[in-house]
Write an enzyme that holds these catalytic residues in place. Structure first.
Site, mmCIF file in Angstrom:
data_model
loop_
_atom_site.group_PDB
_atom_site.id
_atom_site.type_symbol
_atom_site.label_atom_id
_atom_site.label_comp_id
_atom_site.label_asym_id
_atom_site.label_seq_id
_atom_site.Cartn_x
_atom_site.Cartn_y
_atom_site.Cartn_z
ATOM 1 N N ASP A 224 0.936 -1.231 -0.111
ATOM 2 C CA ASP A 224 0.121 -0.089 0.077
ATOM 3 C C ASP A 224 0.906 1.400 0.128
ATOM 4 O O ASP A 224 1.988 1.132 0.656
ATOM 5 C CB ASP A 224 -0.731 0.012 1.402
ATOM 6 C CG ASP A 224 -1.926 1.097 1.387
ATOM 7 O OD1 ASP A 224 -2.799 0.872 0.424
ATOM 8 O OD2 ASP A 224 -1.971 1.955 2.509
ATOM 9 N N GLU A 276 14.185 -15.428 0.382
ATOM 10 C CA GLU A 276 14.860 -16.525 1.208
ATOM 11 C C GLU A 276 13.874 -17.905 1.094
ATOM 12 O O GLU A 276 13.778 -18.853 1.506
ATOM 13 C CB GLU A 276 14.495 -16.076 2.836
ATOM 14 C CG GLU A 276 15.546 -14.957 3.326
ATOM 15 C CD GLU A 276 15.234 -14.279 4.353
ATOM 16 O OE1 GLU A 276 14.135 -14.768 5.079
ATOM 17 O OE2 GLU A 276 15.876 -13.187 4.865
HETATM 18 C C1 BGC Z 1 -5.500 2.283 -0.381
HETATM 19 C C2 BGC Z 1 -6.652 3.134 0.506
HETATM 20 C C3 BGC Z 1 -6.300 3.625 1.542
HETATM 21 C C4 BGC Z 1 -4.923 4.196 1.674
HETATM 22 C C5 BGC Z 1 -4.305 4.616 2.746
HETATM 23 C C6 BGC Z 1 -4.387 3.501 -0.456
HETATM 24 O O1 BGC Z 1 -3.669 3.541 -1.513
HETATM 25 O O2 BGC Z 1 -5.804 1.682 -1.678
HETATM 26 O O3 BGC Z 1 -8.044 2.263 0.144
HETATM 27 O O4 BGC Z 1 -7.295 4.260 1.976
HETATM 28 O O5 BGC Z 1 -3.881 3.613 0.736
HETATM 29 O O6 BGC Z 1 -3.935 3.350 3.236
#
Ligand code: BGC
Length: 595
Positions: A224, A276
């Protein structure tokens, strides 16, 4: 003598073959766990719910699932506010449920990718709680970005302002003040304090988390906000928001907040952990970076793959699609990775709805759709039928492209965006922080319909559903669609199964397609060929051995039918009333055999 014990490792290789590049052309299905299937009737989807639907996933023919966060969380941002990276939210299940789910998915040959959220924790994470207690100047605060505010005199009064005028992605200031007067940085919700990845404990802890889940058998990670994880706030006076937004001011890799060079040093360490394991773990980066920086994330010494979101912001238009496909194939080839094609996810307006709204070349389809949702369709007309027809046509293009395809749960049912969710039921912080301007993402996160006449449409065992389902939701329920041979679900199943049989290599050749005497119609058609796998079962009607040839994808983006191209039709995105013609908003797959 005491016997030596060996640590538990994931050894479930009986069904998974050890293809090191399984991800390059994989079809990945994104599960938003809280909205997928609820096993205990509390209105919240859970891991046993996923377990109960493994047969459904298997029938869909996907290669992997990607699970959005299932960690303990107060849901300030749909689970992307993580309290504890090495646990399961109690309302979603237990670690034992997780292990069972992974083992059962593996048994049917489905790999498991999980979401990892390194940019920020939740305010409930033990580190943040410790930072609050420990106070200013403490080592605990160094794991985040705590700063003093700016004191100013306005009209004879002393006021304290945040350390800078930066804005958060969800609206409002990116700084929040704590009781002792200091401020902390949050790029997203107030409850998502940004982590300082220059801190060695933070680095080490994420490596520990990657090993924790890898040892439990996950096959990969979706990272993310991957490009913005590392920041540099080492400034006497922090740059203004205007300066931050002006990318020309910063050398590549030197921006204080985004896509910094050191980020890739971190991912090299992550890659060492991935390697790993045998096969090495896979990772895909959520990184909105310029083309020349993509390789840093997508290279095999980095995370390995990078999301390509371009089609999510492209109008349903032949020339626009062609441009995006060409550019992205070229850019990806330069990184050595494979492409990722996406039309919907948990952050975007579902594409069956996007494609039913008029084009607006001055903005993105996403912005048009959000505006439409905000005004509940009053300002912009929606043609839902056309939207779905186009959505299916676009999906068939995606599945014929080289690279991996990411589906978002429910798109295989042709689900539209849900609009008009009452304010008291809304959950997304973007709605609350942009009151009246941004409608937020709840409309694509409504729990799935499984059984048309059942309570909560079979999502759970009771009427309870954490976001309200509309009355017409049952029209899209799995049971209804299974009974209809032309349903979107049956179409997805066929398309994925056929793709597997026809796919061979990663080459794509554009074909010249002409509608005689009609340049406008010609311009609305995209046609390309892929090498055809030898003797695909789909072509078993060809009794000759060693059938080889082309797998051809032709898509008519226009409104009028065009002549059907040569070849044997193997699948069409919508019924073909006249097999000599390819209708508007329809894609067809054909095979052309050499023999
Ligand atoms: C996720 C979102 C989230 C944000 C903060 C994004 O890229 O896909 O759903 O709100 O990151 O974590």
């Amino acid at each position: 003598m005491a016997q030596k014990t060996t640590p538990p490792v994931a050894t479930d290789t009986t069904v998974q073959n050890l293809d090191l590049t399984w991800w390059r052309n994989a079809v990945v299905y994104q599960i938003y766990p809280r909205s997928f299937a609820d096993s205990n009737g509390d209105g919240i989807g859970d891991l046993p719910g996923i377990l109960s639907r493994i047969d459904y996933l298997k029938q869909l023919g996907i290669d992997a699932v990607w699970l959005s966060p299932f960690y303990p969380s107060a849901l300030y941002d749909g689970g992307y506010d993580v309290d504890d990276y090495r646990n399961v939210a109690p309302e979603l299940g237990t670690l034992a449920d997780f292990d069972k789910m992974v083992a059962e998915l593996h048994k049917v040959g489905i790999k498991v990718i999980i979401d990892i959220v390194p940019n920020h924790t939740s305010i409930r994470h033990e580190w943040f709680q410790a930072a609050l207690k420990a106070g200013r100047g403490s080592a605990e605060r160094d794991r985040y970005f705590f700063r003093d505010g700016i004191t100013k005199t306005v009209n004879g009064k002393t006021v304290e302002l945040p350390p800078s005028d930066w804005e958060s992605v969800f609206g409002g200031s990116a700084w929040e003040q704590v009781p002792d007067g200091q401020w902390y940085l949050h790029s997203f919700a107030v409850e998502q304090p940004d982590l300082n990845h220059h801190h060695p404990e933070v680095t080490a802890d994420f490596l520990k988390t990657l090993r924790f889940w890898s040892d439990r058998g996950v096959d990969g990670f979706r990272v993310d906000v991957a490009s913005d994880m590392v920041k540099n706030l080492d400034y006497e006076i922090l740059p203004s928001w205007k300066q931050i937004k002006d990318s020309k001011l910063w050398q590549p890799g030197q921006h204080p907040l985004y896509d910094r060079d050191e980020t890739t040093d971190h991912y090299r360490q992550w890659r060492k952990v991935f390697n790993e394991y045998n096969p090495p773990k896979f990772a895909v980066a959520e990184a909105w970076v310029p083309p020349e920086r993509k390789h840093l994330y997508a290279s095999q010494t980095g995370l390995g793959q990078l999301f390509n979101f371009a089609l999510m912001i492209t109008n349903y238009d032949a020339a626009d699609f062609r441009k995006v496909i060409d550019t992205n194939l070229e850019e990806t080839a330069a990184t050595g990775s494979s492409n990722t094609w996406v039309l919907s996810n948990h952050d975007q307006v579902r594409h069956a709805t996007r494609y039913g709204l008029p084009f607006d070349k001055t903005t993105t389809p996403e912005a048009v759709a959000r505006d439409w949702d905000l005004h509940e369709g009053k300002t912009v007309p929606l043609d839902a039928e056309l939207g779905l027809r186009r959505a299916r046509a676009a999906t068939l293009i995606l599945l014929a492209l080289p690279g991996s395809t990411y589906f978002y749960q429910g798109e295989e049912l042709g689900l539209p965006q849900v609009t008009g969710i009452p304010e008291q039921d809304r959950q997304d912080p973007t709605f609350f922080r942009n009151y009246g301007i941004e409608v937020g993402r709840d409309g694509c996160r409504v729990p799935l319909p499984w059984v048309s006449g059942a309570p909560s449409f079979g999502f759970g065992t009771t009427e309870s559903s954490h976001l309200p389902q509309p009355k017409w939701w049952g029209d899209y329920a799995v049971d209804q669609e299974l009974a209809d041979p032309n349903s979107t679900l049956n179409f997805y199943r066929q398309a994925v199964a056929l793709r597997k049989q026809l796919l061979d290599g990663e080459q794509l050749t554009w074909l010249d397609f002409q509608v005689p005497g009609n340049p406008a119609a010609t311009n609305q058609v995209l046609a390309f060929a892929r090498p055809l796998a030898m003797n695909p079962p789909a072509l078993s009607q060809h009794s000759e051995v060693n059938v080889s040839g082309q797998w051809v994808c032709v898509s008519n983006f226009g409104n009028q039918p065009v002549p059907m191209p040569d070849g044997d039709i193997v699948l069409a995105s919508s019924p073909l009333p006249n097999p000599a013609q390819l209708p508007g908003a329809t894609t067809v797959w054909l095979t052309r055999c050499d023999a």
